[in-house]
Design a protein around this motif. Structure first.
Motif, PDB file in Angstrom:
ATOM      1  N   GLN A   1      42.514  34.360   1.928  1.00 43.51           N
ATOM      2  CA  GLN A   1      43.742  34.027   1.217  1.00 43.51           C
ATOM      3  C   GLN A   1      44.844  35.066   1.428  1.00 43.51           C
ATOM      4  OE1 GLN A   1      44.230  31.185  -0.808  1.00 43.51           O
ATOM      5  NE2 GLN A   1      42.278  30.519   0.051  1.00 43.51           N
TER       6      GLN A   1
ATOM      7  N   LYS B   1      48.297  33.873   2.972  1.00 39.53           N
ATOM      8  CA  LYS B   1      48.989  33.026   2.002  1.00 39.53           C
ATOM      9  C   LYS B   1      49.598  33.863   0.885  1.00 39.53           C
ATOM     10  CE  LYS B   1      48.126  29.042  -1.015  1.00 39.53           C
ATOM     11  NZ  LYS B   1      47.136  28.008  -1.403  1.00 39.53           N
TER      12      LYS B   1
ATOM     13  N   GLY C   1      47.744  30.020   5.002  1.00 38.12           N
ATOM     14  CA  GLY C   1      46.323  29.912   5.325  1.00 38.12           C
ATOM     15  C   GLY C   1      46.037  29.053   6.535  1.00 38.12           C
TER      16      GLY C   1
END
Length: 405
Positions: free
Chosen positions: A135, A138, A280
């Motif tokens: 993650q 992102k 992502g």
């Protein structure tokens, strides 16, 4: 390292505190520039203030990472924020009794820069202790969104407050922002690194070399840092020249120059949100080369505009702003994913230091050539060079490997 199930809450708390601190610091930074301009009218004083503001970070960055990797990063961030707040508080107290002397402002800028040199890489090194690795790209977008919101709001807030308050009151606002960031840090539980044997004082040079060795082991990361250094030579001076090309070439006003800065920041905010939404899924190597290419195209086209093209320049500024998070955010997330957490402080500090060292070279070159050949022609040349750098980065197999493996 397993991440806590409430890592999103931790991320929001951490970065909400940082966003407030960044906002108040940005407001103070603009107020200090206006104060120095009003009191001295000296370009040399402003240049020296800029130098004071980044020199400690450039010099100390290579070595600070050793301490970030040895000691508790949360504690380092809290101490750094408190150091910055304490230095600023001196200006508040003195400002109640007399006009702030220039030398004292310079001294405080120097101390604040030392605090920032410890704080920023610690913050970036803390993030992968909270956010899962898959993650990171992102959430690099979301963290940059916090920063971008502050950049968008700070010019307007600074303009209002500078007209209403004395400088020392604005400084007090920044002290409050730093203390709020410390409060949020105290609330957030940040996992510690595995305990290592630190029975002796740090052998700084040896541990810096260990960090460099880890960096070299990850194929392509040295190429990424080389691209980063070359881009820094080009990127930083362009932002410095925005007011010059707006007002001298396009014939704009102070208000229009501020508009350009705000539009660029809004573009960065939009780019950060897009990175947060799609980070992502993107191809990191293409994101980096594409970001450099879009920025270079905007700079090159700016250099081709006629003196009546201010409106087009404002539009291009928005596009250039959108491109920035897809380079800075993606680069940071790559380092966070590739480097072991116990070495991350050293590598992030080194990366920041490289950019800081490259900055004055770019400023000297831009100041010289823009004066000799004209700022619009220098924009065109910088744009072409940036596009060439984008092509080089897109063709480097090692860079593709480190981004996508």
């Amino acid at each position: 390292m397993l991440k806590s199930q409430n890592w999103k809450t931790k991320f929001i708390l951490l970065w909400s505190g940082q966003a407030v601190s960044i906002l108040t610091s940005s407001v103070l930074q603009m107020a200090l520039v206006w104060y120095l301009t009003e009191k001295t009218g000296s370009a040399a004083i402003l240049s020296f203030a800029t130098l004071i503001g980044f020199l400690p970070q450039a010099i100390l960055g290579t070595f600070i990472g050793v301490y970030i990797d040895r000691y508790n990063r949360k504690t380092i961030m809290i101490v750094s924020d408190l150091l910055i707040a304490a230095a600023s508080l001196v200006l508040v107290v003195v400002g109640f009794w007399r006009d702030l002397p220039i030398w004292m402002i310079m001294a405080v800028l120097f101390i604040r820069s030392i605090g920032t040199a410890f704080h920023y890489p610690s913050l970036q090194a803390v993030t992968p202790l909270i956010v899962p690795k898959d993650q990171l790209t992102k959430y690099a977008g979301y963290s940059q969104s916090f920063e971008s919101v502050s950049m968008v709001a700070s010019p307007a807030i600074a303009a209002v407050l500078f007209g209403l308050w004395d400088l020392n009151i604005i400084v007090l606002l920044d002290v409050g922002g730093a203390l709020f960031a410390v409060l949020m840090l105290c609330i957030v539980a940040i996992p510690n690194l595995p305990r290592q044997s630190h029975s002796t004082a740090p052998h700084v040079i040896k541990e810096v070399k260990a960090g460099l060795s880890i960096l070299k082991q990850e194929k392509g990361l040295t190429s990424l840092l080389a691209i980063s250094a070359l881009y820094a030579v080009i990127y930083f001076p362009i932002g410095t020249l925005y007011p010059l090309i707006t007002m001298t070439y396009f014939g704009g006003t102070f208000a229009q120059s501020s508009l350009v800065e705000v539009v660029f920041s809004v573009g960065m905010l939009l780019g950060s949100l897009l990175l947060g939404m799609f980070g992502g899924k993107i191809n990191k190597a293409k994101a980096i080369s594409g970001s450099i290419a879009l920025y270079g195209a905007g700079v090159m086209l700016t250099g081709l505009l006629p003196p009546t093209g201010l409106a087009v320049f404002v539009f291009l500024s928005a596009l250039m702003g959108i491109s920035v998070p897809f380079y800075t955010g993606v680069e940071t997330s790559i380092l966070q994913m590739k480097i072991k957490e116990e070495y991350l402080g050293r590598v992030l500090s080194l990366s920041s230091s490289i950019s800081m060292v490259a900055m004055p070279l770019g400023l000297v070159l831009s100041g010289t050539f823009a004066e000799v050949i004209g700022v619009e022609k220098w924009f065109f040349i910088l744009g072409v060079l940036t596009l060439l750098l984008a092509v080089v980065s897109a063709m480097m197999p090692s860079l593709k490997h480190c981004c996508d493996s």
